[in-house]
Design a protein around this motif. Structure first.
Motif, PDB file in Angstrom:
ATOM      1  N   ARG A  47       0.832  -1.197   0.000  1.00 48.04           N
ATOM      2  CA  ARG A  47       0.000   0.000   0.000  1.00 48.04           C
ATOM      3  C   ARG A  47       0.872   1.254   0.000  1.00 48.04           C
ATOM      4  NH1 ARG A  47      -4.486  -0.904   4.626  1.00 48.04           N
ATOM      5  NH2 ARG A  47      -5.373   0.940   3.617  1.00 48.04           N
ATOM      6  N   THR A  48       0.306   2.355  -0.451  1.00 49.70           N
ATOM      7  CA  THR A  48       0.980   3.654  -0.426  1.00 49.70           C
ATOM      8  C   THR A  48       0.772   4.290   0.941  1.00 49.70           C
ATOM      9  OG1 THR A  48       0.592   3.958  -2.793  1.00 49.70           O
ATOM     10  CG2 THR A  48       1.104   5.931  -1.498  1.00 49.70           C
ATOM     11  N   LEU A  49       1.846   4.803   1.526  1.00 52.82           N
ATOM     12  CA  LEU A  49       1.774   5.378   2.870  1.00 52.82           C
ATOM     13  C   LEU A  49       1.489   6.867   2.820  1.00 52.82           C
ATOM     14  CD1 LEU A  49       2.170   5.144   5.942  1.00 52.82           C
ATOM     15  CD2 LEU A  49       4.629   5.455   5.550  1.00 52.82           C
ATOM     16  N   GLU A  50       0.545   7.310   3.659  1.00 54.99           N
ATOM     17  CA  GLU A  50       0.256   8.741   3.827  1.00 54.99           C
ATOM     18  C   GLU A  50       0.180   9.051   5.314  1.00 54.99           C
ATOM     19  OE1 GLU A  50      -3.433  11.910   3.216  1.00 54.99           O
ATOM     20  OE2 GLU A  50      -3.351  10.120   1.931  1.00 54.99           O
ATOM     21  N   TRP A  51       0.899  10.095   5.746  1.00 49.84           N
ATOM     22  CA  TRP A  51       0.844  10.533   7.138  1.00 49.84           C
ATOM     23  C   TRP A  51      -0.237  11.594   7.300  1.00 49.84           C
ATOM     24  CZ3 TRP A  51       3.141   7.568  10.500  1.00 49.84           C
ATOM     25  CH2 TRP A  51       4.264   6.822  10.111  1.00 49.84           C
ATOM     26  N   VAL A  52      -1.042  11.462   8.344  1.00 45.25           N
ATOM     27  CA  VAL A  52      -2.110  12.419   8.653  1.00 45.25           C
ATOM     28  C   VAL A  52      -1.677  13.175   9.905  1.00 45.25           C
ATOM     29  CG1 VAL A  52      -4.554  12.710   9.199  1.00 45.25           C
ATOM     30  CG2 VAL A  52      -3.821  10.852   7.668  1.00 45.25           C
ATOM     31  N   TYR A  53      -1.321  14.449   9.765  1.00 43.24           N
ATOM     32  CA  TYR A  53      -0.784  15.226  10.877  1.00 43.24           C
ATOM     33  C   TYR A  53      -1.902  15.834  11.713  1.00 43.24           C
ATOM     34  CZ  TYR A  53       3.550  14.740   8.280  1.00 43.24           C
ATOM     35  OH  TYR A  53       4.630  14.229   7.617  1.00 43.24           O
ATOM     36  N   LEU A  54      -1.855  15.572  13.028  1.00 39.47           N
ATOM     37  CA  LEU A  54      -2.902  16.009  13.943  1.00 39.47           C
ATOM     38  C   LEU A  54      -2.290  16.376  15.288  1.00 39.47           C
ATOM     39  CD1 LEU A  54      -5.367  13.062  13.228  1.00 39.47           C
ATOM     40  CD2 LEU A  54      -5.800  15.449  12.613  1.00 39.47           C
ATOM     41  N   PRO A  55      -2.976  17.213  16.086  1.00 37.30           N
ATOM     42  CA  PRO A  55      -2.553  17.407  17.477  1.00 37.30           C
ATOM     43  C   PRO A  55      -2.616  16.087  18.232  1.00 37.30           C
ATOM     44  CG  PRO A  55      -4.139  19.082  16.825  1.00 37.30           C
ATOM     45  CD  PRO A  55      -4.132  18.049  15.738  1.00 37.30           C
ATOM     46  N   TRP A  56      -1.800  15.962  19.264  1.00 39.06           N
ATOM     47  CA  TRP A  56      -1.708  14.707  20.025  1.00 39.06           C
ATOM     48  C   TRP A  56      -3.077  14.194  20.453  1.00 39.06           C
ATOM     49  CZ3 TRP A  56       2.104  11.294  21.210  1.00 39.06           C
ATOM     50  CH2 TRP A  56       1.825  10.366  22.221  1.00 39.06           C
ATOM     51  N   ASN A  57      -3.896  15.056  21.038  1.00 43.49           N
ATOM     52  CA  ASN A  57      -5.163  14.603  21.616  1.00 43.49           C
ATOM     53  C   ASN A  57      -6.218  14.241  20.580  1.00 43.49           C
ATOM     54  OD1 ASN A  57      -4.242  14.833  24.237  1.00 43.49           O
ATOM     55  ND2 ASN A  57      -5.044  16.899  24.530  1.00 43.49           N
ATOM     56  N   ASP A  58      -5.965  14.535  19.303  1.00 42.98           N
ATOM     57  CA  ASP A  58      -6.970  14.252  18.280  1.00 42.98           C
ATOM     58  C   ASP A  58      -6.637  13.015  17.456  1.00 42.98           C
ATOM     59  OD1 ASP A  58      -9.433  14.919  17.007  1.00 42.98           O
ATOM     60  OD2 ASP A  58      -8.342  15.755  15.304  1.00 42.98           O
ATOM     61  N   MET A  59      -5.541  12.340  17.745  1.00 45.77           N
ATOM     62  CA  MET A  59      -5.149  11.210  16.893  1.00 45.77           C
ATOM     63  C   MET A  59      -6.096  10.019  17.035  1.00 45.77           C
ATOM     64  SD  MET A  59      -0.985  11.264  16.789  1.00 45.77           S
ATOM     65  CE  MET A  59      -0.795  11.107  18.566  1.00 45.77           C
ATOM     66  N   ILE A  60      -6.338   9.558  18.259  1.00 45.32           N
ATOM     67  CA  ILE A  60      -7.262   8.427  18.422  1.00 45.32           C
ATOM     68  C   ILE A  60      -8.686   8.814  18.024  1.00 45.32           C
ATOM     69  CG2 ILE A  60      -8.379   6.938  20.135  1.00 45.32           C
ATOM     70  CD1 ILE A  60      -5.685   6.430  21.364  1.00 45.32           C
TER      71      ILE A  60
END
Length: 239
Positions: A47-60
């Motif tokens: 699969r192609t990898l994509e990083w989704v950048y978020l504040p720490w508390n919004d990742m889960i």
């Protein structure tokens, strides 16, 4: 529908915490131990990898909303997180340390009595900090660069210590402003958080992680990025 060749979207924060991860670079991309783990898994899954950048508390929460397939970013496998998401087997096992200003005579939890000490809200680090009798916990988390914020608070005197996993303090061993006070061998297991509504995604990521542990690819990445820390896995499992 097969997930093969689809994009693998993994949530993380875009901050500088080597050797775990460095700031996303327009030329070299995202680098560090965790980015390398993500690349291994994407390659194993085709699969192609994509990083989704978020504040720490919004990742889960983002994973639960379906905005990302998983969180690959410093997620200790702890009860409070297991209530919110499912986790793969661990891709790392770390201990926890306390960083202080250079010259501050702190060498044990007892020395933190009455001191303000920083840790990330809801983390294994905060749970450990709360066992230090008399220490005053200061929570961080609503930021894209929570680690940098904690170091800035320590440097300015807003807090007297920072609790985090030993790996993030490795580059600071000779820093003129900071020094390592002590380490607690907690053996925190880090895994990839996945929505409880996506068992097939959990299974595929877990199988891929098992494959890269079993054939030595993860060990090679560990040796590249974390040579000063003991590799915690035998073929297929935790030592």
């Amino acid at each position: 529908m097969s997930e093969r060749n689809e994009t693998l979207r993994l949530a993380c924060i875009d901050s500088d915490a080597p050797p775990l991860f460095l700031l996303d670079d327009p030329v070299h991309g995202r680098r560090g131990y965790e980015p390398a783990v993500g690349e291994l898994l994407a390659a194993e899954l085709g699969r192609t990898l994509e990083w989704v950048y978020l504040p720490w508390n919004d990742m889960i929460p983002a994973v639960r909303r379906g905005d990302a397939d998983g969180v690959l970013c410093g997620q200790g496998i702890i009860p409070s997180r297991l209530e919110q998401a499912d986790f793969t087997r661990p891709y790392a096992v770390f201990h926890e340390s306390v960083l202080v200003r250079r010259g501050d005579p702190i060498s044990s939890p007892e020395d933190l009595r009455g001191r303000r000490v920083a840790a990330i809200s809801g983390s294994t680090n905060m749970a450990l900090l709360k066992t230090f009798e008399g220490a005053v916990p200061v929570e961080f988390g609503d930021s894209d660069d929570v680690f940098g914020d904690m170091l800035a608070a320590l440097r300015s005197g807003e807090v007297d210590g920072v609790v985090d996993d030993d790996v993030v303090f490795v580059p600071l061993g000779r820093h003129p402003d900071f020094e390592l006070a002590f380490t607690v061998r907690t053996g925190n297991r880090w895994g990839i958080a996945v929505s409880k509504s996506r068992p097939e995604t959990l299974a595929s990521l877990d199988r891929a992680l098992g494959a890269v542990i079993g054939d030595g690819r993860l060990a090679a990445v560990w040796a590249e990025w974390l040579p000063d820390l003991e590799y915690p896995f035998a073929a297929g499992g935790v030592i």
